[in-house]
Design a protein around this motif. Sequence first.
Motif, short mmCIF file in Angstrom:
data_model
loop_
_atom_site.label_atom_id
_atom_site.label_comp_id
_atom_site.label_asym_id
_atom_site.label_seq_id
_atom_site.Cartn_x
_atom_site.Cartn_y
_atom_site.Cartn_z
N ASP A 221 0.83 -1.21 0.00
CA ASP A 221 0.00 0.00 0.00
C ASP A 221 0.87 1.27 0.00
N ILE B 172 9.62 8.31 4.41
CA ILE B 172 10.18 8.06 5.76
C ILE B 172 9.75 6.68 6.25
N THR C 162 11.40 -0.15 13.26
CA THR C 162 10.83 -0.38 14.60
C THR C 162 11.72 -1.18 15.54
N ALA D 106 1.38 11.53 4.71
CA ALA D 106 0.54 10.66 3.87
C ALA D 106 0.66 9.22 4.34
N GLU E 97 -5.13 5.02 14.58
CA GLU E 97 -5.27 4.19 13.39
C GLU E 97 -6.34 3.19 13.66
N1 LIG Z 1 7.32 1.09 9.90
C1 LIG Z 1 6.64 2.05 9.28
N2 LIG Z 1 7.26 3.18 8.89
C2 LIG Z 1 6.58 4.18 8.28
N3 LIG Z 1 5.27 4.12 8.02
C3 LIG Z 1 4.59 3.03 8.38
C4 LIG Z 1 5.23 1.93 9.03
N4 LIG Z 1 4.30 0.98 9.25
C5 LIG Z 1 3.14 1.46 8.77
N5 LIG Z 1 3.29 2.69 8.24
C6 LIG Z 1 2.26 3.56 7.63
O1 LIG Z 1 1.00 3.30 8.22
C7 LIG Z 1 0.08 2.81 7.24
C8 LIG Z 1 -0.84 1.78 7.87
O2 LIG Z 1 -0.06 0.77 8.48
P1 LIG Z 1 -0.49 -0.78 8.42
O3 LIG Z 1 0.46 -1.54 9.26
O4 LIG Z 1 -1.95 -0.86 8.67
O5 LIG Z 1 -0.11 -1.06 6.92
P2 LIG Z 1 -0.69 -2.00 5.81
O6 LIG Z 1 -2.20 -1.92 5.73
O7 LIG Z 1 -0.08 -3.34 5.92
O8 LIG Z 1 -0.10 -1.16 4.56
P3 LIG Z 1 1.28 -1.31 3.83
O9 LIG Z 1 0.98 -2.23 2.67
O10 LIG Z 1 1.67 0.06 3.40
O11 LIG Z 1 2.23 -1.90 4.85
C9 LIG Z 1 0.98 2.24 6.12
O12 LIG Z 1 0.33 2.19 4.88
C10 LIG Z 1 2.11 3.25 6.13
O13 LIG Z 1 1.76 4.44 5.45
#
Ligand SMILES: Nc1ncnc2c1ncn2[C@@H]1O[C@H](COP(=O)(O)OP(=O)(O)OP(=O)(O)O)[C@@H](O)[C@H]1O
Length: 269
Positions: free
Chosen positions: A48, A72, A76, A146, A269
């Motif tokens: 995503d 960015i 973790t 974003a 979130e």
């Molecule tokens: N380690 C990280 N560093 C930066 N941004 C993050 C990180 N983890 C999540 N995000 C941000 O938070 C959003 C939602 O996180 P989530 O863990 O629900 O991701 P997801 O639905 O698996 O999406 P993605 O495919 O982008 O990982 C992500 O799309 C991203 O924009």
Amino acid sequence: MKFLDIKQTPEQQQVVRKIQKSFGTAVGEYKMIEQGDRVALALSGGKDSWTLLHLLIDFQRRVPIKFEVIPITVETGFAGFDANVKKLEQYIEDVLHMKLVVLHDKFPEIIEKHKTPGTSACSFCARMRRGALYTYLQANNINKLALGHHADDAIESMLMSQQFNGVLWTQVPIVKAKDKPVTVIRPLILTYEQQMRDFTAIFKFPVVTCNCPFEGNPAHKRAVVKKQVKNMCEENEAVRGCLLKTCREMFEVIAAKRAARGEEENDDE
Ligand SMILES: Nc1ncnc2c1ncn2[C@@H]1O[C@H](COP(=O)(O)OP(=O)(O)OP(=O)(O)O)[C@@H](O)[C@H]1O
């Protein structure tokens, strides 16, 4: 940067046009990007946020609005994620000719020490991630954040909130962060998860996971709701579209309720 210029079949061109349209509609309708914005793209390395980064760069090249995109990643500290982040850095440098900002942290230790019984490690982790991002953004005069949340995330969050908490809530397209000079935007909020899968399959981004041990648990409320939506769609394929339409009404209801209370959002979130 020629990532969208690779030779595409007619079916692939359709995938690209459709996702450019749902992205463009969300950005335009909710006025997400303005002249002079500095937009941080939170990149997890999943499909995503990879898709979102590419669509933002594509948009930057196609519209007359001048804005910056700053990818960015919050590293973790889960074992093995640092090696994955190196792959992200490499691709961003080699293919996009940009630099990835990496914020190093130690979430596993903090989760172990401070997790409150009854709360999920996922929401705790998301809050810490958001904190790290806000701190960096404020220190570097970056005014937009974003995130890669998409239409299916919004649908699932709406149903989870109704079924497990009895409240009207979901991720909204745009919201000013509480007490901070940062606005959160979700340009994929009108784009379905399947579109991201199709887009990623064409451009073959180096998708990685954060190696967190809590991911993919089928007992999680989100996994339960995902299955419900899948079952409903098997009976009536129009359900997903109707649920997204409901979400769009809810975005307005949530914004109106907040405005009436004079609140800025605490954008969990
Ligand atoms: N380690 C990280 N560093 C930066 N941004 C993050 C990180 N983890 C999540 N995000 C941000 O938070 C959003 C939602 O996180 P989530 O863990 O629900 O991701 P997801 O639905 O698996 O999406 P993605 O495919 O982008 O990982 C992500 O799309 C991203 O924009």
